[in-house]
Design a protein around this motif. Structure first.
Motif, PDB file in Angstrom:
ATOM      1  N   MET A   1       0.838  -1.192   0.000  1.00  0.00           N
ATOM      2  CA  MET A   1       0.000   0.000   0.000  1.00  0.00           C
ATOM      3  C   MET A   1       0.883   1.255   0.000  1.00  0.00           C
ATOM      4  O   MET A   1       2.066   1.201   0.261  1.00  0.00           O
ATOM      5  N   ALA A   2       0.275   2.390  -0.255  1.00  0.00           N
ATOM      6  CA  ALA A   2       1.051   3.616  -0.332  1.00  0.00           C
ATOM      7  C   ALA A   2       1.637   3.986   1.023  1.00  0.00           C
ATOM      8  O   ALA A   2       1.055   3.736   2.072  1.00  0.00           O
ATOM      9  N   ASP A   3       2.805   4.578   0.984  1.00  0.00           N
ATOM     10  CA  ASP A   3       3.456   5.049   2.200  1.00  0.00           C
ATOM     11  C   ASP A   3       2.743   6.290   2.694  1.00  0.00           C
ATOM     12  O   ASP A   3       2.463   7.211   1.925  1.00  0.00           O
ATOM     13  N   GLU A   4       2.462   6.355   3.977  1.00  0.00           N
ATOM     14  CA  GLU A   4       1.704   7.490   4.511  1.00  0.00           C
ATOM     15  C   GLU A   4       2.582   8.672   4.906  1.00  0.00           C
ATOM     16  O   GLU A   4       2.123   9.606   5.543  1.00  0.00           O
ATOM     17  N   GLY A   5       3.877   8.648   4.549  1.00  0.00           N
ATOM     18  CA  GLY A   5       4.721   9.787   4.854  1.00  0.00           C
ATOM     19  C   GLY A   5       4.838  10.000   6.340  1.00  0.00           C
ATOM     20  O   GLY A   5       5.221   9.102   7.082  1.00  0.00           O
ATOM     21  N   ASP A   6       4.488  11.208   6.817  1.00  0.00           N
ATOM     22  CA  ASP A   6       4.618  11.508   8.243  1.00  0.00           C
ATOM     23  C   ASP A   6       3.437  11.007   9.039  1.00  0.00           C
ATOM     24  O   ASP A   6       3.380  11.187  10.254  1.00  0.00           O
ATOM     25  N   ALA A  14      -8.531  -2.321   9.674  1.00  0.00           N
ATOM     26  CA  ALA A  14      -8.154  -3.358   8.713  1.00  0.00           C
ATOM     27  C   ALA A  14      -7.566  -2.773   7.436  1.00  0.00           C
ATOM     28  O   ALA A  14      -6.743  -3.412   6.775  1.00  0.00           O
ATOM     29  N   LEU A  15      -7.958  -1.558   7.050  1.00  0.00           N
ATOM     30  CA  LEU A  15      -7.461  -0.932   5.824  1.00  0.00           C
ATOM     31  C   LEU A  15      -6.458   0.176   6.110  1.00  0.00           C
ATOM     32  O   LEU A  15      -6.191   1.026   5.257  1.00  0.00           O
ATOM     33  N   SER A  16      -5.873   0.177   7.300  1.00  0.00           N
ATOM     34  CA  SER A  16      -4.864   1.174   7.639  1.00  0.00           C
ATOM     35  C   SER A  16      -3.732   1.121   6.619  1.00  0.00           C
ATOM     36  O   SER A  16      -3.233   0.052   6.271  1.00  0.00           O
ATOM     37  N   GLY A  17      -3.321   2.281   6.119  1.00  0.00           N
ATOM     38  CA  GLY A  17      -2.285   2.343   5.106  1.00  0.00           C
ATOM     39  C   GLY A  17      -2.823   2.489   3.702  1.00  0.00           C
ATOM     40  O   GLY A  17      -2.098   2.892   2.791  1.00  0.00           O
ATOM     41  N   VAL A  18      -4.106   2.187   3.488  1.00  0.00           N
ATOM     42  CA  VAL A  18      -4.730   2.386   2.175  1.00  0.00           C
ATOM     43  C   VAL A  18      -5.164   3.845   2.066  1.00  0.00           C
ATOM     44  O   VAL A  18      -5.851   4.365   2.947  1.00  0.00           O
ATOM     45  N   ILE A  19      -4.752   4.487   0.990  1.00  0.00           N
ATOM     46  CA  ILE A  19      -5.081   5.893   0.788  1.00  0.00           C
ATOM     47  C   ILE A  19      -6.055   6.014  -0.375  1.00  0.00           C
ATOM     48  O   ILE A  19      -5.825   5.470  -1.456  1.00  0.00           O
ATOM     49  N   CYS A  32     -19.537   4.477  -0.340  1.00  0.00           N
ATOM     50  CA  CYS A  32     -18.428   3.541  -0.499  1.00  0.00           C
ATOM     51  C   CYS A  32     -17.206   3.989   0.292  1.00  0.00           C
ATOM     52  O   CYS A  32     -16.625   3.212   1.066  1.00  0.00           O
ATOM     53  N   THR A  33     -16.803   5.239   0.120  1.00  0.00           N
ATOM     54  CA  THR A  33     -15.572   5.701   0.758  1.00  0.00           C
ATOM     55  C   THR A  33     -15.723   5.865   2.263  1.00  0.00           C
ATOM     56  O   THR A  33     -14.744   5.731   2.996  1.00  0.00           O
ATOM     57  N   MET A  34     -16.946   6.144   2.736  1.00  0.00           N
ATOM     58  CA  MET A  34     -17.147   6.173   4.189  1.00  0.00           C
ATOM     59  C   MET A  34     -16.917   4.798   4.794  1.00  0.00           C
ATOM     60  O   MET A  34     -16.290   4.667   5.859  1.00  0.00           O
ATOM     61  N   LEU A  35     -17.411   3.757   4.131  1.00  0.00           N
ATOM     62  CA  LEU A  35     -17.180   2.400   4.632  1.00  0.00           C
ATOM     63  C   LEU A  35     -15.690   2.089   4.673  1.00  0.00           C
ATOM     64  O   LEU A  35     -15.187   1.482   5.627  1.00  0.00           O
ATOM     65  N   LEU A  36     -14.954   2.508   3.637  1.00  0.00           N
ATOM     66  CA  LEU A  36     -13.506   2.279   3.615  1.00  0.00           C
ATOM     67  C   LEU A  36     -12.829   3.051   4.747  1.00  0.00           C
ATOM     68  O   LEU A  36     -11.900   2.539   5.387  1.00  0.00           O
ATOM     69  N   ALA A  37     -13.291   4.290   4.995  1.00  0.00           N
ATOM     70  CA  ALA A  37     -12.727   5.077   6.098  1.00  0.00           C
ATOM     71  C   ALA A  37     -13.026   4.431   7.442  1.00  0.00           C
ATOM     72  O   ALA A  37     -12.168   4.394   8.331  1.00  0.00           O
ATOM     73  N   ASP A  38     -14.247   3.916   7.607  1.00  0.00           N
ATOM     74  CA  ASP A  38     -14.600   3.236   8.848  1.00  0.00           C
ATOM     75  C   ASP A  38     -13.630   2.084   9.131  1.00  0.00           C
ATOM     76  O   ASP A  38     -13.319   1.784  10.292  1.00  0.00           O
ATOM     77  N   MET A  39     -13.178   1.430   8.064  1.00  0.00           N
ATOM     78  CA  MET A  39     -12.298   0.278   8.215  1.00  0.00           C
ATOM     79  C   MET A  39     -10.823   0.663   8.237  1.00  0.00           C
ATOM     80  O   MET A  39      -9.945  -0.203   8.208  1.00  0.00           O
ATOM     81  N   SER A 364     -10.313  -6.500  14.291  1.00  0.00           N
ATOM     82  CA  SER A 364      -9.972  -5.205  13.707  1.00  0.00           C
ATOM     83  C   SER A 364     -10.839  -4.095  14.293  1.00  0.00           C
ATOM     84  O   SER A 364     -11.979  -4.320  14.689  1.00  0.00           O
ATOM     85  N   ARG A 365     -10.306  -2.894  14.284  1.00  0.00           N
ATOM     86  CA  ARG A 365     -10.999  -1.746  14.853  1.00  0.00           C
ATOM     87  C   ARG A 365     -11.787  -1.022  13.770  1.00  0.00           C
ATOM     88  O   ARG A 365     -11.329  -0.867  12.644  1.00  0.00           O
TER      89      ARG A 365
END
Length: 397
Positions: A1-6, A14-19, A32-39, A364-365
């Motif tokens: 997944m993409a690097d989150e920089g700082d 569960a989707l931490s690191g996905v941008i 759709c994107t709210m569900l991804l943010a929730d995860m 997962s949180r």
């Protein structure tokens, strides 16, 4: 997944690191994107100069913000960009280049003027997942805007909804937008999984019309496989009976009989166990064929007591049934069941009451740390995050 920089915009889950570069608006894409943010995904919501259309869709409102907008935009970082402005377009490119997922719901061809058409996106960012949501697909209906009501009308849903002798009716919510948003989220997750093996991104196309036809399940199957064109039946089900609302002594109760064993329970509780052995009623096919006579018999028995009493009796006997509640009653009923349907998105004075993500994980949180953003609320945070990424990896775009 993409690097989150700082990590300024990072979160856990569960989707931490996905941008996600979210260029969508109104309902299907934002849901759709709210569900991804929730995860746990980091979602950057890019809005045009006037903001997402739904910011203006009120009443009702909460603290001056449209509750429609609030319903599908928690957990996101908002920045306002005018893609016709060269500097803003460069910023948009930076956000997309930093992302794993680029999601938009522009009309087919609408992004070509900005160099964000499908071919250009694939050529410039070959690892990017490009999710595109349209109303009627990218091919033969480019002039049709993607409104849920149009999909309800064109798919046959409205023709299935309402009384047999009344006009077609719309559903009480833009359900096909929601279904399309779910399809988009599923396609994105599958494409991310595929990228782990292939190293390449891909385009994910979903549209309201296809989602509507898929979402009509047994009704569309009845036509394409059985040659039967379904029609409006009010609250009746074409393949199940009894299955719907029935009048009681003081109101209405929904009863759902999905098999012969359940009908035997209903017959016994109504004081007519012999119905379950009657050749006209003992099978689902028989009950459908003789539904008018059976309906009268059931209504007569139910008229001797009120809805609350029947609900308690039938529920305790293990028969699926429910009172018909309004939305307030539905939320309160979910609370009584221990489902905790309402969560606060954000913290402190800016927290907003929202409906909980329906997905629960054992480990997962699920994140509700950030309230739905005000227009351009996170501009400085997003620009700082992009600058930090550029310093860490100048060629990431």
């Amino acid at each position: 997944m993409a690097d989150e920089g700082d990590g300024r915009l990072g979160t856990s889950g569960a989707l931490s690191g996905v941008i996600v570069a979210d260029f969508s608006r109104v309902l299907a894409g934002p849901y759709c994107t709210m569900l991804l943010a929730d995860m746990g995904a980091t979602v950057i919501k890019v809005e045009g100069p006037a903001g997402d259309d739904t910011r203006q869709w009120q009443p009702p409102d909460y603290d001056g913000e449209s509750t429609y907008f609030l319903s599908v935009n928690r957990g996101k970082h908002a920045i306002r960009l005018d893609l016709k402005d060269a500097d803003d377009l460069r910023t948009a490119y930076g956000i997309i280049g930093a992302a794993d997922v680029f999601i938009e719901n522009y009309k087919p061809g609408g992004l070509a003027q900005f160099g964000l058409d499908a071919a250009s996106v694939e050529r410039r960012w070959p690892r990017l997942i490009h999710a595109s949501i349209t109303g009627f697909g990218p091919h033969g209906a480019t002039a049709l805007p993607g409104y849920d009501l149009l999909a309800q009308a064109a798919s046959g849903m409205m023709n299935l909804t309402g009384s047999p002798d009344g006009p077609p009716q719309r559903m009480g919510v833009a359900l096909f937008d929601v279904v399309t948003g779910l399809h988009a989220a599923l396609g994105i997750l599958a494409a991310l999984r595929d990228r782990e093996a292939s190293g390449l991104g891909q385009r994910v196309d979903v549209n309201l019309m296809s989602s509507a036809l898929s979402g009509l399940v047994n009704q569309t199957s009845g036509y394409v496989a059985g040659g039967v064109v379904p029609h409006r039946m009010g609250n009746d089900h074409p393949s199940l009976f009894p299955y719907g609302p029935f009048s009681t002594g003081d109101g209405i109760l929904v009863i759902c009989v999905g098999n012969d064993a359940q009908f035997r329970i209903l017959s016994a509780e109504l004081g007519a166990p012999e119905w379950a052995d009657d050749p006209d009623f003992s099978t689902m096919r028989g009950r459908n064929a003789h539904r008018d006579r059976l309906r009268e018999l059931i209504q007569d028995r139910l008229s001797h007591a009120g809805s609350d009493e029947w609900f308690t009796r039938l529920r305790d006997a293990g028969l699926p049934c429910s009172p018909i509640l309004d939305v307030q009653g539905g939320v309160r009923f979910a609370e009584e069941l221990g489902l905790s349907p309402v969560v606060e998105a954000g913290t402190g004075p800016s927290a907003v009451p929202t409906i909980k993500d329906p997905i629960e994980f054992s480990r997962s949180r699920t994140s509700y740390d950030k309230a739905p953003p005000r227009l351009d609320e996170d501009r400085e945070a997003v620009l700082t995050w992009l600058a930090a990424r550029d310093q860490a990896s100048p060629d990431h775009r």
